[in-house]
Design a protein around this motif. Structure first.
Motif, mmCIF file in Angstrom:
data_model
loop_
_atom_site.group_PDB
_atom_site.id
_atom_site.type_symbol
_atom_site.label_atom_id
_atom_site.label_comp_id
_atom_site.label_asym_id
_atom_site.label_seq_id
_atom_site.Cartn_x
_atom_site.Cartn_y
_atom_site.Cartn_z
ATOM 1 N N ILE A 1 0.842 -1.109 0.116
ATOM 2 C CA ILE A 1 -0.007 0.160 0.038
ATOM 3 C C ILE A 1 0.856 1.055 0.168
ATOM 4 N N ALA A 2 1.885 1.198 0.752
ATOM 5 C CA ALA A 2 2.712 2.485 1.033
ATOM 6 C C ALA A 2 3.575 2.558 -0.443
ATOM 7 N N THR A 3 3.985 1.417 -0.803
ATOM 8 C CA THR A 3 4.671 1.439 -1.988
ATOM 9 C C THR A 3 3.863 2.041 -3.113
ATOM 10 N N ALA A 4 2.798 1.540 -3.262
ATOM 11 C CA ALA A 4 1.811 2.244 -4.325
ATOM 12 C C ALA A 4 1.584 3.968 -4.248
ATOM 13 N N LEU A 5 1.449 4.038 -3.014
ATOM 14 C CA LEU A 5 1.225 5.456 -2.900
ATOM 15 C C LEU A 5 2.367 6.536 -3.077
ATOM 16 N N HIS A 6 3.379 5.887 -2.842
ATOM 17 C CA HIS A 6 4.694 6.526 -3.142
ATOM 18 C C HIS A 6 5.243 6.331 -4.127
ATOM 19 N N ALA A 7 4.698 5.823 -5.145
ATOM 20 C CA ALA A 7 5.214 5.564 -6.631
ATOM 21 C C ALA A 7 5.453 6.587 -7.363
ATOM 22 N N THR A 8 6.195 6.467 -8.219
ATOM 23 C CA THR A 8 6.449 7.772 -9.407
ATOM 24 C C THR A 8 6.482 7.210 -10.912
ATOM 25 N N ALA A 9 6.294 7.873 -11.924
ATOM 26 C CA ALA A 9 5.963 7.491 -13.217
ATOM 27 C C ALA A 9 7.174 6.077 -13.428
ATOM 28 N N ALA A 10 8.273 6.419 -12.705
ATOM 29 C CA ALA A 10 9.342 5.535 -12.965
ATOM 30 C C ALA A 10 9.099 4.024 -12.513
ATOM 31 N N ASP A 11 8.255 3.962 -11.709
ATOM 32 C CA ASP A 11 7.676 2.810 -11.038
ATOM 33 C C ASP A 11 6.563 2.104 -11.892
ATOM 34 N N ILE A 12 6.062 2.549 -12.619
ATOM 35 C CA ILE A 12 4.943 2.255 -13.357
ATOM 36 C C ILE A 12 5.509 1.491 -14.647
ATOM 37 N N GLU A 13 5.289 0.125 -14.379
ATOM 38 C CA GLU A 13 6.236 -0.854 -15.350
ATOM 39 C C GLU A 13 4.952 -0.864 -16.514
ATOM 40 N N ALA A 14 3.697 -0.805 -16.180
ATOM 41 C CA ALA A 14 2.706 -1.256 -17.506
ATOM 42 C C ALA A 14 1.492 -0.538 -16.836
ATOM 43 N N VAL A 15 0.526 -0.290 -17.919
ATOM 44 C CA VAL A 15 -0.779 0.236 -17.794
ATOM 45 C C VAL A 15 -1.766 -0.637 -18.797
ATOM 46 N N MET A 16 -2.735 -0.917 -18.184
ATOM 47 C CA MET A 16 -3.781 -1.779 -19.268
ATOM 48 C C MET A 16 -4.970 -0.873 -19.090
ATOM 49 N N ILE A 17 -5.637 -0.647 -20.180
ATOM 50 C CA ILE A 17 -7.050 -0.099 -20.114
ATOM 51 C C ILE A 17 -7.829 -0.859 -21.165
ATOM 52 N N ALA A 18 -9.046 -1.333 -20.572
ATOM 53 C CA ALA A 18 -10.091 -2.197 -21.105
ATOM 54 C C ALA A 18 -9.335 -3.410 -21.721
ATOM 55 N N GLY A 19 -8.378 -4.120 -21.042
ATOM 56 C CA GLY A 19 -7.604 -5.180 -21.535
ATOM 57 C C GLY A 19 -6.530 -5.047 -22.405
ATOM 58 N N ARG A 20 -6.235 -3.929 -22.914
ATOM 59 C CA ARG A 20 -5.147 -3.457 -23.813
ATOM 60 C C ARG A 20 -4.155 -2.714 -23.290
ATOM 61 N N TRP A 21 -2.985 -3.412 -23.527
ATOM 62 C CA TRP A 21 -1.710 -2.793 -22.705
ATOM 63 C C TRP A 21 -1.664 -1.248 -23.440
ATOM 64 N N ARG A 22 -1.436 -0.574 -22.559
ATOM 65 C CA ARG A 22 -1.095 0.914 -23.457
ATOM 66 C C ARG A 22 0.348 1.316 -23.061
ATOM 67 N N LYS A 23 0.873 0.679 -21.906
ATOM 68 C CA LYS A 23 2.305 0.950 -21.416
ATOM 69 C C LYS A 23 2.652 -0.558 -20.861
#
Length: 425
Positions: free
Chosen positions: A373-395
């Motif tokens: 929980i704390a790791t997620a709250l303290h995350a930055t863009a550099a920590d975001i490995e992947a992003v999915m929207i509606a089942g499709r990878w956007r990152k």
């Protein structure tokens, strides 16, 4: 048909009936979460090993003016009066449709890169239909999920919202339409009622700013007309009285705080405490890249620290010592950036939680730690490995997909070069 099994991660579902964090698989069918649990059947699925990662719902930025992205940071030292005079009184009048398009596109992609999967895009520089269409097309081209909140340039208090512009816009699988009205604080009572009624007749979220003093007479008119509802969204909320907070919360209305902007520009203090005392909570936005960073997790941390500071000071004044237990948790702050944002935008049945039947909007954090929980709250863009929207990878692998960043940067620089000379000295 998409059929994906994400296996091995620590999962933050934000669902009320599940643990704060758990080791679980996530099964995705097409655009929907089919199941969340241990040892799910992988038959026929594309299995993706996410061991050592954290998966959580995509973030929701409930209030952002993406059209100002080309002017990132130009107003960092501005007060609210500076912003209104320089941005809206001067530069906004020189925006071309192409400036609206590239600002919106780049702003939405910047959100995706930071783990935001849903944006409440408050677009209030639409002097012509061409400006509106260019901004809307930019939002759609980004691939983000969004509510396009159609607004208007500042005008007379008795000018009703141009509903013809609302009616001609057509959303889609990822985009819905809402109304960004001047609202009761900046409109005559009759105009405020007419705008609220137009939104209600169309079943749309109606969003407005509220700051700059106590509520004006338009608020009472809207209340007395019975038009406050869960589709009412108030941004900032500064100046509202305790009675008004209770009235709005009782009606199911939502309030969106943009804490860094509010504290820095002079809107007023974030309304977090007022809402928590009523059993409610804020959603969060970053407002404008021209003033503050476009990072909704930063907004969550600022809102959390600001309210904890108030709570400690209150405890100190009443007992002589700071509070010995945390008055608000990190998970609550995460909820403001996910669950509450979805509710503010009328999307609570689709996003904000990882549950069967919800849209497969999620982010993968490459930042394992003992406290997810704390790791997620303290995350930055550099920590975001992947992003999915509606089942499709956007990152994926820390890189935005299907994006020509070179061209976008060039267009953004050209837009800034066109707009900057139009600011008063």
């Amino acid at each position: 048909m998409i059929h994906i099994l994400l296996r091995g991660a620590q999962v933050i579902t934000m669902a009320p009936h599940r643990p704060d964090t758990e080791h679980a698989d996530i099964l995705i069918d097409d655009d929907t979460i089919a199941a969340v649990g241990e040892n799910l059947d992988p038959t026929g699925a594309d299995i993706i090993d996410v061991t050592g990662r954290i998966i959580m719902p995509g973030l929701v930025n409930a209030h952002l003016h993406t059209w100002q992205t080309a002017l990132r940071g130009v107003g960092t030292d501005w007060t609210l009066m500076d912003y209104l005079g320089r941005m809206h009184g001067a530069a906004a009048r020189h925006y071309r449709p192409e400036d609206m398009h590239i600002g919106t596109l780049a702003g939405a992609l910047s959100q995706l890169d930071r783990g935001t999967t849903t944006v409440g895009d408050w677009c209030h520089n639409t002097p012509t239909p061409e400006h509106t269409d260019a901004a809307f097309d930019g939002l759609r081209a980004s691939g983000v999920r969004g509510v396009f909140l159609h607004g208007t340039p500042y005008s007379a208090a008795d000018a009703t919202h141009p509903v013809g512009e609302i009616d001609r816009l057509s959303g889609g699988p990822l985009l819905t339409i809402g109304m960004a009205v001047r609202g009761p604080q900046l409109s005559t009572p009759d105009t405020a009622v007419a705008d609220f009624r137009a939104a209600a007749e169309r079943g749309l979220v109606v969003s407005m700013h509220q700051s700059g003093g106590e509520p004006g007479p338009g608020w009472a008119a809207v209340r007395d007309a019975g038009l406050l509802s869960p589709r009412t969204n108030i941004v900032h909320g500064a100046g509202l009285t305790d009675d008004w907070f209770k009235t709005l919360v009782d009606a199911g209305a939502t309030l969106t705080s943009t804490p860094e902007n509010e504290l820095g520009q002079g809107h007023g203090f974030p309304v977090t405490g007022h809402l928590l005392r009523l059993g409610a909570a804020p959603s969060l936005g970053t407002d404008t890249d021209a003033i503050t960073p476009a990072d909704v997790l930063s907004a969550a941390r600022i809102a959390l620290a600001h309210q904890r500071g108030h709570d400690h000071e209150h405890h100190r004044q009443t007992t002589g010592s700071f509070s010995h237990t945390a008055t608000i948790t990190a998970k609550q702050a995460l909820a403001w950036a996910t669950v509450e944002g979805a509710r503010a935008l009328g999307l609570a049945d689709r996003v904000g939680r990882l549950e069967p039947g919800m849209q497969a909007d999620l982010i993968v954090l490459d930042a394992p730690a003992p406290n997810p929980i704390a790791t997620a709250l303290h995350a930055t863009a550099a920590d975001i490995e992947a992003v999915m929207i509606a089942g499709r990878w956007r990152k994926r692998d820390h890189t935005l997909l299907d994006v020509d960043l070179g061209t976008i940067r060039a267009q953004l620089h050209e837009s800034a070069a066109h707009l900057l000379p139009h600011f008063p000295g």
